[in-house]
Design an enzyme around this catalytic site. Structure first.
Site, PDB file in Angstrom:
ATOM      1  N   LYS A   1      65.709  40.465  17.070  1.00 49.34           N
ATOM      2  CA  LYS A   1      64.335  40.095  17.475  1.00 49.34           C
ATOM      3  C   LYS A   1      63.330  40.954  16.711  1.00 49.34           C
ATOM      4  O   LYS A   1      63.551  42.156  16.496  1.00 49.34           O
ATOM      5  CB  LYS A   1      64.187  40.287  18.985  1.00 49.34           C
ATOM      6  CG  LYS A   1      62.855  39.819  19.556  1.00 49.34           C
ATOM      7  CD  LYS A   1      62.810  39.974  21.075  1.00 49.34           C
ATOM      8  CE  LYS A   1      61.480  39.508  21.658  1.00 49.34           C
ATOM      9  NZ  LYS A   1      61.436  39.628  23.127  1.00 49.34           N
TER      10      LYS A   1
ATOM     11  N   SER B   1      59.699  35.589  25.813  1.00 47.12           N
ATOM     12  CA  SER B   1      59.257  35.802  24.441  1.00 47.12           C
ATOM     13  C   SER B   1      60.396  35.743  23.419  1.00 47.12           C
ATOM     14  O   SER B   1      60.156  35.592  22.224  1.00 47.12           O
ATOM     15  CB  SER B   1      58.560  37.161  24.342  1.00 47.12           C
ATOM     16  OG  SER B   1      59.495  38.232  24.584  1.00 47.12           O
TER      17      SER B   1
ATOM     18  N   SER C   1      61.923  37.686  29.708  1.00 49.54           N
ATOM     19  CA  SER C   1      61.929  37.215  28.321  1.00 49.54           C
ATOM     20  C   SER C   1      63.299  37.116  27.667  1.00 49.54           C
ATOM     21  O   SER C   1      63.405  36.642  26.538  1.00 49.54           O
ATOM     22  CB  SER C   1      61.026  38.102  27.461  1.00 49.54           C
ATOM     23  OG  SER C   1      59.679  37.875  27.781  1.00 49.54           O
TER      24      SER C   1
END
Length: 495
Positions: free
Chosen positions: A78, A158, A182
């Site tokens: 990420k 997210s 998330s």
């Protein structure tokens, strides 16, 4: 072996140790899959040279018999994790051009274990969002579709890029972060597994901060076993992070027996939200029946302060964000706005932040600054902190009464279409976190497991919440649920 990118981490590890496949072959298969999946916009910074070098090193290590479980496994990282020499932007224009001279502890732990980095993954800007629509890279796209409808769906947020990449078999696993859901919400939207460990289990050092008392890194994988393997490599005490817990890391995979006889599973009545879709209600009921059939004792419980969780979260998280994001000013690194003659330092701050931060980040920074301002600090921030303590006490009392884990829905719906919430009140988007934020406020471990499909063929997930520091027990309960649900559906390839 064909379709190497479709292997689970566990199967790939076993194949690597047997010599049936090499890490270089695994990595090339994933790189080819990534190259052919531009339509998903999951990978935003590609690192094939690093991946090939790490894969070759992993093969040499395996040949010597020095191979931890994650050795040779290709992963996506990420964009919130700082990776040395590689762009690490947190999906924000304000960090454009930022290449850290250091490695986050989590990624360093994975690389020390021999894992391979394929590249950096899309996400909501500074992890603020529930649909991956606030990214400076554009939307990440869910590989799933609603029946024959070609409308693009959100992979959640997210950690939307991480979820999309794992669900589409672009990588064998991915790192995510979870501030209010998330990891778990995107995992549920894409039919994969994601675990948020206990706060302090994974180091936050080198992870771009959103809300420091809530943020926690975790793995996003194809199965519960894979999450157990990857989590074991990610976590551990880190003296560079003052909130990192100095407690032993068990062998999470070894604890996956599937035996949950006698375990007490709580069903919180406050999570039965008004207007909950019938499909979510049935999924929850079916999940409880599966655990009961596996020998667990299903018990109704009360978490009375749940109704205050969302408002408390959306005071605390923006407050901490406004403090953390104050460091982005255009002075030392990242984007700096062009100034007009006569502009001073104040104008530079204002123009840089106006250009660098997206609208959702600006909204949360403004909310956070407001609730921390003189005259409102006690009315909002301190009150939210007191509510947080009550929410944690609810969980403590449930666990003290003998509950081993708590079963809830992971999301209030299946994945929705990209753009469908554009004109909605921001609060409507925040409701996506209704089942997940309590876990972050209480610092507990939580895991999302895919357990069914909705009427349009989209994946739905259930959430299990565990006792603090007992991720092994939580993973075992999730493993039993996974085995009972037998979820094997995959998205039909269209990209």
């Amino acid at each position: 072996m064909t379709d190497l990118n479709k292997l689970t981490i566990a199967d790939a590890r076993d194949a690597l140790r047997k010599g049936d496949v090499t890490s270089v072959e695994l990595t090339e298969a994933c790189l080819a899959a990534v190259e052919g999946a531009g339509a998903l916009n999951a990978f935003v910074h590609h690192t094939p040279e690093i991946a090939r070098a790490q894969a070759a090193a992993a093969d040499a290590r395996i040949a010597k018999g020095d191979a931890p479980a994650m050795c040779g496994i290709p992963l996506g990282i990420k964009d919130l994790f700082c990776t040395k020499g590689v762009p690490s932007q947190a999906a924000s224009r304000i960090l454009q051009g930022f290449r850290p001279e250091y490695e986050s502890t989590v990624t360093q732990n994975l690389f020390d274990a021999g894992a391979v980095m394929l590249g950096k993954l899309n996400m909501d800007e500074f992890a603020m969002g529930s649909s991956n629509e606030t990214s400076c890279y554009g939307n990440a796209v869910n590989p799933w579709r609603r029946g024959n409808d070609e409308a693009a769906l959100t992979p959640g947020g997210s950690s939307g890029g991480s979820a999309s990449a794992v669900a589409a078999d672009l990588c064998l696993g991915a790192t995510g972060t979870d501030t209010g859901g998330s990891i778990r919400q995107p995992a549920a939207f894409t039919g994969i597994t994601g675990i948020k460990p206990t706060y302090g289990r994974c180091s936050r050092w080198g992870v771009v901060a959103f809300a420091s008392s809530l943020d926690q890194a975790g793995p996003m994988t194809k199965t519960v076993r894979d999450s157990a393997i990857m989590l074991g490599a990610m976590c551990g005490h880190d003296p560079k992070d003052s909130t990192s817990a100095d407690i032993p890391v068990p062998d999470f995979e070894a604890l996956l027996t599937g035996d949950i006889r006698g375990k007490v599973i709580g069903i919180p009545r406050e999570y039965r939200m008004e207007g909950m879709p019938a499909e979510i209600e049935k999924l929850w009921s079916d999940g409880a029946d599966m655990l009961r059939a596996a020998g667990a004792d299903i018990r109704d419980i009360s978490l009375p302060h749940t109704k205050y969780a969302l408002p408390a979260y959306y005071v605390i998280a923006p407050a901490e964000a406004s403090s953390n994001l104050a460091r982005y000013d255009g002075v030392r690194y990242g984007h700096r706005a062009k100034l007009s003659q006569g502009d001073g330092i104040t104008e530079m701050y204002e123009k840089t932040r106006a250009e660098g931060f997206g609208s959702e980040v600006q909204r949360r920074v403004m909310v956070g600054t407001y609730v921390l301002s003189a005259g409102f600090y006690d009315a909002y921030y301190n009150r939210a902190r007191r509510v947080r303590a009550l929410i944690k006490r609810d969980f403590d009392e449930a666990f003290a009464a003998g509950v081993d884990a708590i079963l809830t829905p992971a999301t209030p719906s299946a994945a929705f279409g990209l753009g469908e919430m554009t004109d909605a009140d921001p609060v409507q988007m925040y409701l996506n976190d209704v089942f997940t934020v309590t876990v972050n406020l209480a610092g507990l471990p939580g895991i999302a497991v895919p357990t069914g499909l909705d009427g349009k063929g989209l994946p739905l997930g259930l959430q299990l919440i565990g006792r603090p520091w007992e991720e092994g027990d939580l993973l075992n309960t999730a493993y039993a649920l996974e085995q009972a649900a037998g979820f094997v559906a995959k998205p039909a390839k269209w990209w």
